[in-house]
Structures are given as structure tokens and as C-alpha cells.
Motif scaffolding. Structure first.
Motif, PDB file in Angstrom:
ATOM      1  N   GLN A  15       0.819  -1.219  -0.070  1.00 16.06           N
ATOM      2  CA  GLN A  15       0.006   0.026   0.028  1.00 16.06           C
ATOM      3  C   GLN A  15       0.830   1.141   0.063  1.00 16.06           C
ATOM      4  N   ALA A  16       1.972   1.209   0.734  1.00 14.15           N
ATOM      5  CA  ALA A  16       2.882   2.518   0.961  1.00 14.15           C
ATOM      6  C   ALA A  16       3.570   2.771  -0.552  1.00 14.15           C
ATOM      7  N   LEU A  17       3.927   1.690  -1.259  1.00 18.32           N
ATOM      8  CA  LEU A  17       4.685   1.802  -2.587  1.00 18.32           C
ATOM      9  C   LEU A  17       3.454   2.245  -3.611  1.00 18.32           C
ATOM     10  N   ALA A  18       2.370   1.365  -3.470  1.00 20.92           N
ATOM     11  CA  ALA A  18       1.210   2.015  -4.477  1.00 20.92           C
ATOM     12  C   ALA A  18       0.737   3.385  -4.221  1.00 20.92           C
ATOM     13  N   ALA A  19       0.766   3.693  -3.031  1.00 21.19           N
ATOM     14  CA  ALA A  19       0.256   5.386  -2.656  1.00 21.19           C
ATOM     15  C   ALA A  19       1.309   6.072  -3.313  1.00 21.19           C
ATOM     16  N   LEU A  20       2.707   5.886  -3.076  1.00 25.56           N
ATOM     17  CA  LEU A  20       3.721   6.690  -3.499  1.00 25.56           C
ATOM     18  C   LEU A  20       3.623   6.886  -4.872  1.00 25.56           C
ATOM     19  N   ARG A  47      -3.240  -4.749  -7.085  1.00 26.39           N
ATOM     20  CA  ARG A  47      -4.548  -4.589  -6.281  1.00 26.39           C
ATOM     21  C   ARG A  47      -4.355  -3.245  -5.655  1.00 26.39           C
ATOM     22  N   ALA A  48      -3.377  -3.048  -4.923  1.00 27.79           N
ATOM     23  CA  ALA A  48      -3.039  -1.981  -3.898  1.00 27.79           C
ATOM     24  C   ALA A  48      -2.910  -0.537  -4.974  1.00 27.79           C
ATOM     25  N   THR A  49      -2.271  -0.932  -6.155  1.00 28.64           N
ATOM     26  CA  THR A  49      -2.455   0.219  -6.834  1.00 28.64           C
ATOM     27  C   THR A  49      -3.646   0.664  -7.532  1.00 28.64           C
ATOM     28  N   ALA A  50      -4.537  -0.444  -7.801  1.00 31.91           N
ATOM     29  CA  ALA A  50      -5.730   0.010  -8.012  1.00 31.91           C
ATOM     30  C   ALA A  50      -6.741   0.630  -6.971  1.00 31.91           C
ATOM     31  N   ASP A  51      -6.352   0.214  -5.738  1.00 29.34           N
ATOM     32  CA  ASP A  51      -7.240   0.715  -4.570  1.00 29.34           C
ATOM     33  C   ASP A  51      -6.694   2.099  -4.594  1.00 29.34           C
ATOM     34  N   ALA A  52      -5.482   2.540  -4.587  1.00 26.08           N
ATOM     35  CA  ALA A  52      -4.897   3.879  -4.382  1.00 26.08           C
ATOM     36  C   ALA A  52      -5.419   4.660  -5.321  1.00 26.08           C
ATOM     37  N   ALA A  53      -5.388   4.229  -6.743  1.00 25.40           N
ATOM     38  CA  ALA A  53      -5.734   5.117  -7.699  1.00 25.40           C
ATOM     39  C   ALA A  53      -7.398   5.571  -7.687  1.00 25.40           C
ATOM     40  N   TYR A  54      -8.340   4.473  -7.260  1.00 27.74           N
ATOM     41  CA  TYR A  54      -9.585   4.620  -7.232  1.00 27.74           C
ATOM     42  C   TYR A  54      -9.889   5.550  -5.952  1.00 27.74           C
ATOM     43  N   ALA A  55      -9.145   5.538  -4.781  1.00 31.62           N
ATOM     44  CA  ALA A  55      -8.957   6.502  -3.842  1.00 31.62           C
ATOM     45  C   ALA A  55      -9.060   8.136  -4.080  1.00 31.62           C
ATOM     46  N   ARG A  56      -8.154   8.211  -5.128  1.00 29.13           N
ATOM     47  CA  ARG A  56      -7.665   9.474  -5.775  1.00 29.13           C
ATOM     48  C   ARG A  56      -8.573   9.931  -6.732  1.00 29.13           C
ATOM     49  N   GLY A  57      -9.803   9.003  -7.030  1.00 32.20           N
ATOM     50  CA  GLY A  57     -10.603   9.546  -8.188  1.00 32.20           C
ATOM     51  C   GLY A  57     -10.550   8.969  -9.299  1.00 32.20           C
ATOM     52  N   ALA A  58      -9.794   7.892  -9.518  1.00 33.58           N
ATOM     53  CA  ALA A  58      -9.593   7.126 -10.790  1.00 33.58           C
ATOM     54  C   ALA A  58     -10.923   6.853 -11.406  1.00 33.58           C
ATOM     55  N   ARG A  59     -11.067   7.362 -12.719  1.00 35.06           N
ATOM     56  CA  ARG A  59     -12.546   6.796 -13.453  1.00 35.06           C
ATOM     57  C   ARG A  59     -12.462   5.173 -13.735  1.00 35.06           C
ATOM     58  N   TYR A  60     -11.431   4.648 -14.202  1.00 36.26           N
ATOM     59  CA  TYR A  60     -11.328   3.135 -14.640  1.00 36.26           C
ATOM     60  C   TYR A  60      -9.736   2.734 -14.569  1.00 36.26           C
ATOM     61  N   VAL A  61      -9.224   1.656 -13.648  1.00 35.72           N
ATOM     62  CA  VAL A  61      -8.011   1.036 -13.771  1.00 35.72           C
ATOM     63  C   VAL A  61      -7.892  -0.234 -14.472  1.00 35.72           C
ATOM     64  N   ASP A  62      -6.978  -0.119 -15.454  1.00 40.52           N
ATOM     65  CA  ASP A  62      -6.996  -1.349 -16.331  1.00 40.52           C
ATOM     66  C   ASP A  62      -5.627  -2.119 -16.035  1.00 40.52           C
ATOM     67  N   VAL A  63      -5.554  -3.269 -15.359  1.00 31.87           N
ATOM     68  CA  VAL A  63      -4.614  -4.098 -15.162  1.00 31.87           C
ATOM     69  C   VAL A  63      -4.304  -5.030 -16.077  1.00 31.87           C
ATOM     70  N   HIS A  64      -2.992  -4.949 -16.786  1.00 34.36           N
ATOM     71  CA  HIS A  64      -2.424  -6.198 -17.583  1.00 34.36           C
ATOM     72  C   HIS A  64      -1.639  -7.028 -17.263  1.00 34.36           C
ATOM     73  N   TYR A  65      -1.578  -8.275 -16.990  1.00 34.63           N
ATOM     74  CA  TYR A  65      -0.723  -8.950 -16.614  1.00 34.63           C
ATOM     75  C   TYR A  65       0.174  -9.642 -17.885  1.00 34.63           C
ATOM     76  N   TYR A  66       1.465  -9.848 -17.402  1.00 35.87           N
ATOM     77  CA  TYR A  66       2.458 -10.287 -18.273  1.00 35.87           C
ATOM     78  C   TYR A  66       3.082 -11.856 -17.986  1.00 35.87           C
ATOM     79  N   ASP A  67       2.916 -12.624 -18.579  1.00 33.85           N
ATOM     80  CA  ASP A  67       3.507 -13.909 -17.944  1.00 33.85           C
ATOM     81  C   ASP A  67       4.820 -14.440 -18.715  1.00 33.85           C
ATOM     82  N   PRO A  68       6.157 -14.297 -18.005  1.00 30.81           N
ATOM     83  CA  PRO A  68       7.276 -14.761 -18.657  1.00 30.81           C
ATOM     84  C   PRO A  68       7.195 -16.232 -19.194  1.00 30.81           C
ATOM     85  N   HIS A  69       6.557 -17.023 -18.470  1.00 34.73           N
ATOM     86  CA  HIS A  69       6.374 -18.427 -18.912  1.00 34.73           C
ATOM     87  C   HIS A  69       6.019 -18.599 -20.490  1.00 34.73           C
TER      88      HIS A  69
END
Length: 406
Positions: A15-20, A47-69
Motif C-alpha cells: 500500500q505504501a509503494l502503491a500510494a507513492l 490490487r493495492a495500486t488500483a485501490d490507491a488510484a480509485y481512492a484518488r478518484g480514478a475513473r477506471y483502472v486497467d491491469v494487464h498481466y504479463y507471464d514470462p512463461h
């Protein structure tokens, strides 16, 4: 309008890093779209980044995951002629984000070296450059506020501390990241604002010096990097063309500029291991330059991957960036982390490949290096000194004994 605060800093390292990242890195505005680039293992931080962004009023948070395998599967199973292909929607997503005045956060972690087993380093180098030109174009245009942060994963922790219990290794990695990102401060955002102001002050001194070149000298290193007359020193603090302030890397302890790609001579030794895109780490390799080009990569093991990287295109063997980092940078307190983001902030470095257009003036931009790659390599260490060379040929100490001498 008062912008709501993000998740409180003290509620945990994620949460601290996401908030920063959300408050200072990209300074999310109410109604903004936020894209998050993550990897498998980053779920908690994403998820912490999405929480922090929505707490700041973000309209939408789109998370894209990369798989090195999945990337490994492609490198082993694809035809060589398909490796430089990227589906148009990857670049389209970035362009649409810019058009929507959105913001972007990268969660960065190294790939485990075991995934390089049996992979052709040339194939890896080709595939690595498939999306970079589009991303670099947005950076060059300063079209999107973006921030890259280290994203601890258990696999990364096992890489660094294979003899330790998984939980202990993961906790130790988070302690290192918290130290590097100044999360132990009472107010990390205020701490980074102060640090950014100091780096901007150093960049102003460098710009006022109108240096002709830089020289790096130390064990295994004797390198001269020419500068343009319009080379502009900057820090990671930047602003988009639409007026949105952001801090591109957290941590970032550097000031950097565009060098003259034709005026690089000498050699340096990679003493702080440099991870490649396939996870292997180049250590103790020597790079020698003549006429601006890398003409020799001397080393064993993963050095073959570096040789493949500098041969990807004509600009991959020339420099697009030179950066200065003083020893008071917190990353210098850490052991090698197998992370470009953290390791490049432990010492001065150069980057093979693409330049950043906003760090060179119009008169010289056509001569700056162009490439589909951008590969930062640390050359600085406490015993590698940096000197500025004036038009008169005088040398001015810039970094001495690992500390800023300006």
C-alpha cells in the motif's frame, strides 16, 4: 478542488509503494484512466495500486498481466520470422491511453534466469524490441504521465536469496525496496519532492557548464562520452505536453542526457550484473567502443546475449543516454538486485540504443541515436570517477569517490 488522499502509507509495504506511485509518480487526477502493467506474482501490489488510484478518484483502472512463461513458450516455439511481430492492439492500447489523457504505471521485476534455458539469445533480443518503439514514441512525445516501480515477487526473492526460507527472502526483498523507495520516511511523497528538487539543482549546474564530454575512470573503466552542444540534463521529474507532472521512475537518483553517438571511445566493465530480457545476468563483461560503436563485447556466459542485443539494429551498438548517479543514492546501499530499475540507480550508467528526444535540442536531434532497443548498463561504482570535459579540454570532477563533487 481537493484531491482525495490515496491509501495511508503505514498500512503495509504494498500500500505504501502503491500510494507513492499514484500520488507522486503519476499524480492521478479525478476522472483519469490508469493503466497498470504487471507480471504474474504482482497481484497484491497491482490490487493495492488500483485501490490507491480509485481512492484518488480514478475513473477506471486497467491491469494487464504479463507471464514470462508464455514469452518463453513463444521463443521456443515461434518461427524466427514471427518474432518481430506485435499485434496492433498492444500499441493501440498505449495510444488510446494517451488520447484519453490517461496515466501508466509499470510494476517491474526480473525474469528468473531458468526461463532462458534453451532459448536462442538472438531470438530473445528480437522479440524484446517488438513493442518498445511504440512505448518509446509516447515517452518521446511526453504524451502520457508514467511511472515505473519495483514490484517484488517471490520468484525474484528466491533468485536473490536461494538459501533462505521463501517468506524470509520475500520479506528481505520488500525491505530493500522500501529502503530504495524511501518508504521508511514519515512522508515518502514529501521526501521524494525534496530529492527531486536536489536532482533538478544538479541538472541545472550540469547544463550551465556546457560540457563537451564526460570521462569515466576506474578499475576496468576508461571511457569518454562526447556530448552535443544542445545536450540537456534532466531528472526523472517531467511534465506531459498537456501539463501533467509525473516522476518517471521510483526510485530515480539520476540526471541524464543524450550523448553524441559518434563520439564515444574507450571501454568499461560491467561490474554490477546486468539482467537481460531472458533473465540471464551479464557480469564482468567488457564493452569497448571505437568511433561511437561497440566493437567488442568480451566475456563469457550471458555475454552472448549482450552481443545479440547490440546487433539487433544499427543503433543498438551506440549510446542514446548517459546518466550520472552519486553514491548517496539509496540503491547504492543495496547488493546487486538483478533489476535494471534498482541497479541503474546505484551508479552512473549509459544506455545502448534509443535516445530521449526531450534531452537534446533541435539543432542536434537528427544526429542523436535511433534504435528499437534501449538498454541501460551500469558503469559507475564507488571507485569509478566521472569528470566533465570543457571546451578548453579541462577536466572538472563531477563524481569523486562515489559522491557528487559539483
Amino acid at each position: 478542488m481537493n484531491t482525495p488522499s490515496a491509501v495511508p502509507h503505514g498500512s503495509g509495504p504494498e500500500q505504501a509503494l502503491a500510494a507513492l506511485a499514484v500520488e507522486f509518480g503519476i499524480a492521478v487526477r479525478p476522472g483519469q484512466i490508469v493503466a497498470v502493467e504487471a507480471a504474474i506474482g504482482h497481484e497484491q501490489l497491482a490490487r493495492a495500486t488500483a485501490d490507491a488510484a480509485y481512492a484518488r478518484g480514478a475513473r477506471y483502472v486497467d491491469v494487464h498481466y504479463y507471464d514470462p512463461h508464455v514469452r518463453r513458450a513463444r521463443l521456443l516455439g515461434s518461427r524466427r520470422e514471427d518474432l518481430d511481430f506485435a499485434p496492433p492492439w498492444l500499441a493501440g492500447r498505449l495510444r488510446a491511453l494517451a488520447e484519453a489523457d490517461g496515466a501508466l504505471i509499470f510494476l517491474s521485476a526480473p525474469t528468473h534466469p531458468r526461463l532462458a534455458a534453451g532459448v536462442d539469445p538472438v531470438a530473445s533480443a528480437i522479440a524484446h524490441g517488438q513493442i518498445l518503439p511504440q512505448a518509446m514514441a509516447l515517452v518521446q512525445e511526453q504524451a502520457v504521465p508514467w511511472c515505473m516501480i519495483p514490484g517484488p515477487t517471490r520468484e525474484w526473492a528466491r533468485m536473490l536469496r536461494p538459501a533462505e526460507d521463501d517468506d524470509a527472502a520475500y520479506a528481505a526483498l520488500w525491505r530493500d525496496v522500501a529502503h530504495a523507495c524511501r518508504l521508511d520516511a514519515d512522508d515518502p511523497v514529501a521526501e521524494w519532492k525534496t530529492r527531486a528538487a536536489e536532482l533538478d539543482r544538479l541538472a541545472s549546474i550540469a547544463n550551465a557548464g556546457h560540457w563537451r564530454a564526460l570521462r569515466f575512470r576506474g578499475p576496468g573503466t576508461d571511457l569518454e562520452v562526447g556530448l552535443f552542444g544542445t545536450s540537456r540534463w534532466v531528472s526523472a521529474a517531467d511534465r506531459t505536453t498537456s501539463g501533467h507532472d509525473y516522476y518517471a521512475n521510483l526510485p530515480s537518483e539520476e540526471i541524464f542526457t543524450t550523448p553524441d553517438p559518434d563520439r564515444v571511445t574507450g571501454y568499461f566493465t560491467i561490474r554490477r550484473g546486468r539482467p537481460l530480457s531472458d533473465g540471464r545476468v551479464v557480469q564482468d563483461a567488457l564493452l569497448r567502443f571505437e568511433g561511437g560503436r561497440v566493437v567488442e563485447v568480451r566475456g563469457e556466459g550471458a555475454a552472448d546475449g549482450l552481443r545479440a542485443q547490440v546487433a539487433v539494429d544499427p543503433g543498438a551498438s551506440r549510446l542514446g543516454e548517459v546518466a550520472l548517479v552519486g553514491g548517496e543514492a539509496r540503491c547504492a546501499d543495496l547488493p546487486p538486485m538483478s533489476s535494471v530499475l534498482l541497479d541503474e540507480n546505484a551508479g552512473s550508467h549509459v544506455a545502448l540504443g534509443a535516445h530521449y528526444g526531450f534531452t537534446v535540442g533541435d539543432a542536434d536531434r537528427a544526429r542523436a541515436n535511433v534504435s528499437g532497443v534501449h538498454m541501460d548498463i551500469v558503469l559507475g561504482a564507488p571507485d569509478v570517477d566521472a569528470f566533465a570535459v570543457t571546451d578548453a579540454g579541462d577536466e572538472i570532477p563531477v563524481i569523486s569517490g562515489g559522491a557528487w563533487a559539483l
